[in-house]
Design a protein around this motif. Structure first.
Motif, short mmCIF file in Angstrom:
data_model
loop_
_atom_site.label_atom_id
_atom_site.label_comp_id
_atom_site.label_asym_id
_atom_site.label_seq_id
_atom_site.Cartn_x
_atom_site.Cartn_y
_atom_site.Cartn_z
N ARG A 18 -19.80 1.37 20.99
CA ARG A 18 -20.83 1.58 22.00
C ARG A 18 -22.20 1.33 21.37
NH1 ARG A 18 -20.57 7.50 24.28
NH2 ARG A 18 -22.70 7.09 25.00
N THR A 19 -23.16 1.02 22.20
CA THR A 19 -24.48 0.64 21.68
C THR A 19 -25.49 1.77 21.71
OG1 THR A 19 -25.09 -0.18 23.88
CG2 THR A 19 -24.15 -1.77 22.33
N GLU A 20 -25.21 2.83 22.48
CA GLU A 20 -26.16 3.93 22.60
C GLU A 20 -25.45 5.25 22.28
OE1 GLU A 20 -29.35 3.77 23.09
OE2 GLU A 20 -29.38 1.58 23.41
N PRO A 21 -26.07 6.11 21.48
CA PRO A 21 -25.47 7.42 21.22
C PRO A 21 -25.63 8.35 22.42
CG PRO A 21 -27.62 7.29 20.20
CD PRO A 21 -27.34 5.92 20.78
N LEU A 22 -24.89 9.44 22.41
CA LEU A 22 -25.08 10.48 23.42
C LEU A 22 -26.46 11.09 23.25
CD1 LEU A 22 -23.58 12.28 25.59
CD2 LEU A 22 -23.16 13.88 23.72
N ALA A 23 -27.17 11.28 24.35
CA ALA A 23 -28.52 11.83 24.29
C ALA A 23 -28.45 13.35 24.17
CB ALA A 23 -29.31 11.44 25.53
N VAL A 24 -28.85 13.88 23.02
CA VAL A 24 -28.89 15.33 22.80
C VAL A 24 -30.21 15.65 22.11
CG1 VAL A 24 -26.40 15.69 22.68
CG2 VAL A 24 -27.66 15.09 20.61
N THR A 25 -30.68 16.87 22.33
CA THR A 25 -31.93 17.30 21.71
C THR A 25 -31.74 18.64 21.04
OG1 THR A 25 -32.61 18.32 23.81
CG2 THR A 25 -33.37 16.08 23.38
N PRO A 26 -32.44 18.90 19.93
CA PRO A 26 -32.38 20.22 19.29
C PRO A 26 -32.86 21.31 20.25
CG PRO A 26 -33.35 18.61 17.81
CD PRO A 26 -33.27 17.95 19.17
N GLY A 27 -32.48 22.53 19.94
CA GLY A 27 -32.88 23.63 20.81
C GLY A 27 -32.64 24.98 20.18
N LEU A 324 -17.05 11.33 9.07
CA LEU A 324 -17.94 11.25 10.22
C LEU A 324 -19.37 11.63 9.84
CD1 LEU A 324 -15.68 12.63 13.10
CD2 LEU A 324 -16.00 10.28 12.30
N ALA A 325 -19.53 12.56 8.89
CA ALA A 325 -20.89 12.89 8.42
C ALA A 325 -21.54 11.68 7.76
CB ALA A 325 -20.83 14.07 7.45
N TRP A 326 -20.76 10.93 6.99
CA TRP A 326 -21.28 9.72 6.35
C TRP A 326 -21.62 8.66 7.39
CZ3 TRP A 326 -17.91 5.16 5.04
CH2 TRP A 326 -18.63 4.16 4.37
N LEU A 327 -20.73 8.41 8.32
CA LEU A 327 -20.97 7.40 9.34
C LEU A 327 -22.16 7.76 10.22
CD1 LEU A 327 -17.30 6.62 10.46
CD2 LEU A 327 -18.73 5.32 8.86
N ALA A 328 -22.39 9.06 10.42
CA ALA A 328 -23.50 9.52 11.25
C ALA A 328 -24.83 9.52 10.51
CB ALA A 328 -23.21 10.92 11.79
N GLY A 329 -24.81 9.23 9.20
CA GLY A 329 -26.04 9.16 8.43
C GLY A 329 -26.49 10.46 7.82
N HIS A 330 -25.63 11.47 7.81
CA HIS A 330 -26.00 12.76 7.23
C HIS A 330 -25.85 12.78 5.71
CE1 HIS A 330 -26.67 14.55 11.09
NE2 HIS A 330 -25.45 14.28 11.49
N GLN A 331 -25.18 11.79 5.14
CA GLN A 331 -25.07 11.66 3.70
C GLN A 331 -24.90 10.18 3.38
OE1 GLN A 331 -21.53 14.35 3.86
NE2 GLN A 331 -20.64 12.89 2.43
N ASP A 364 -26.95 6.39 15.10
CA ASP A 364 -27.24 4.97 14.91
C ASP A 364 -25.90 4.23 14.89
OD1 ASP A 364 -27.86 2.42 14.05
OD2 ASP A 364 -29.30 3.07 12.54
N PRO A 365 -25.42 3.75 16.04
CA PRO A 365 -24.11 3.09 16.07
C PRO A 365 -24.00 1.89 15.15
CG PRO A 365 -24.84 3.64 18.29
CD PRO A 365 -26.01 3.88 17.38
N GLU A 366 -25.11 1.16 14.95
CA GLU A 366 -25.06 0.00 14.07
C GLU A 366 -24.85 0.41 12.62
OE1 GLU A 366 -28.19 -2.80 14.49
OE2 GLU A 366 -28.06 -2.85 16.68
#
Length: 383
Positions: A18-27, A324-331, A364-366
């Motif tokens: 997919r090209t767009e992530p799910l839209a979520v915001t901190p809270g 998944l943490a790596w793929l999501a950019g958290h490490q 960042d899906p890319e």
């Protein structure tokens, strides 16, 4: 954007991310449920250590991930099995993790609960097991965190019956400065915990568990149940003393258990809420407004991913979590303490990627696609 992924039958299939992530915001923290994410640790990939040596941890990346969870309103369950307690992280490493994370929680106003176990020991007498628990309880309380009394491999090996559990846990609860969370981890997560609470008969074990709670209800904030049996959790939840919470640890049935029924609901302390953190937070905020349907619409589709990550042998779910943490950019790498990045097959990891991508979990899906292609290339899968 396409990527060739290996399937379980040895073939390659083309997947379009997919090209767009799910839209979520901190809270802010939630109002209807207390929710903890059991968080993983980030290894130091440059440390020259063997798999059975003390863990080398990247402390900044580890704490940054906790700040990410807190920013979405989640509590952090620290130094639990998701952090590889007993599977790469020894007590010395866990103690440092507890102190660092508790200090970080104070600095940012985050909620934290920390695991108390007996992993200084491989065996021992009941007195030695009690002393090990007491040492760890003191570390957690001195750090200013809530204690989670974890199941003990040493106690499971040494106890001769339910009375030994009542004795050990009774002493610990009388000593605890503040109410604790009792953690019942089933053998699917750790085979060494078979027969916990003094019996392999789960009905008899449940009775002993409830007897311990009933004798000290003022010292038990709640119980975390990780047996992957939704009906047993509901039945136990209905038998808890007034004011004692049930924190689901069921990574197979969490949406319905958290949503609850007309007789109650479960709070949550879940390893799957490590990769699902922002999405899970969005769902619980819907529940805060009374929107059960919206909660289920967000969380129900995540169960397929969770069941995949936690499939047997369940104890290796941490590998998918860190991927998944790596793929999501958290490490910045896919390395784990104890070398457990090798504990799942390439088809398993490829399916985890596709399921997580389908949910929009990657900011960042890319980047996720690029990193997954890099991993595939190591295994000889050319794009």
């Amino acid at each position: 954007m396409t990527i060739r992924l290996p399937a379980a039958d040895g073939t390659l299939r083309t997947y379009e991310p997919r090209t767009e992530p799910l839209a979520v915001t901190p809270g802010a923290p939630f109002t209807s449920r207390t929710v903890f994410s059991a968080a993983h640790v980030v290894a130091d990939p440059y440390a020259d250590v063997s798999p059975d040596a003390p863990a080398a941890v990247d402390w900044e990346a580890t704490l940054a991930f906790r700040r990410h969870l807190w920013s979405h309103g989640l509590g952090v369950a620290e130094a639990m099995d998701t952090a590889q307690r007993g599977m790469g992280l020894d007590w010395a490493g866990a103690a440092e993790l507890i102190r660092r994370s508790a200090a970080e929680a104070r600095a940012v106003g985050g909620r934290i609960a920390c695991g108390v176990g007996t992993d200084q020991l491989t065996g021992g007498t009941l007195a030695e097991i009690r002393a090990a628990y007491e040492e760890q309880l003191a570390v957690v309380e001195e750090a200013g965190a809530q204690a989670v009394l974890m199941a003990s491999r040493a106690l499971a090996a040494t106890a001769t019956g339910p009375e030994d559990y009542r004795e050990i846990y009774g002493r610990l609860l009388r000593q605890a400065a503040e109410p604790v969370i009792l953690h019942w981890l089933g053998p699917m997560f750790d085979p060494a915990l078979e027969g916990y609470w003094g019996s392999a008969d789960l009905d008899a074990a449940t009775d002993t568990f409830l007897e311990v709670i009933a004798a000290h209800p003022d010292k038990v904030d709640g119980v975390k149940i990780s047996l992957l049996d939704a009906q047993r959790e509901v039945d136990l939840r209905r038998r808890l003393p007034q004011g004692v919470r049930c924190y689901t640890g069921d990574d197979f049935h969490y949406p319905e258990l958290i949503a609850g029924d007309d007789q109650g609901f479960s709070h949550a302390l879940l390893g799957i809420f490590d990769p699902l953190g922002p999405l899970a937070a969005e769902a619980v905020r819907a529940l805060d407004t009374g929107d059960v349907r919206g909660f289920r619409e967000l969380l129900d589709p995540t169960v397929e991913l969770s069941r995949h990550l936690f499939q047997a042998p369940t104890r290796f779910y941490k590998t998918g979590v860190v991927l998944l943490a790596w793929l999501a950019g958290h490490q910045e790498h896919f390395a784990m303490v104890g070398g457990l990045q090798s504990a799942r097959s390439l088809p398993h990891l490829a399916r985890a990627y596709a399921l997580a991508d389908g949910l929009g979990l990657f900011p960042d899906p890319e980047l996720a696609e690029e990193r997954m292609k890099n991993l595939l290339s190591v295994y000889g899968v050319n794009q």
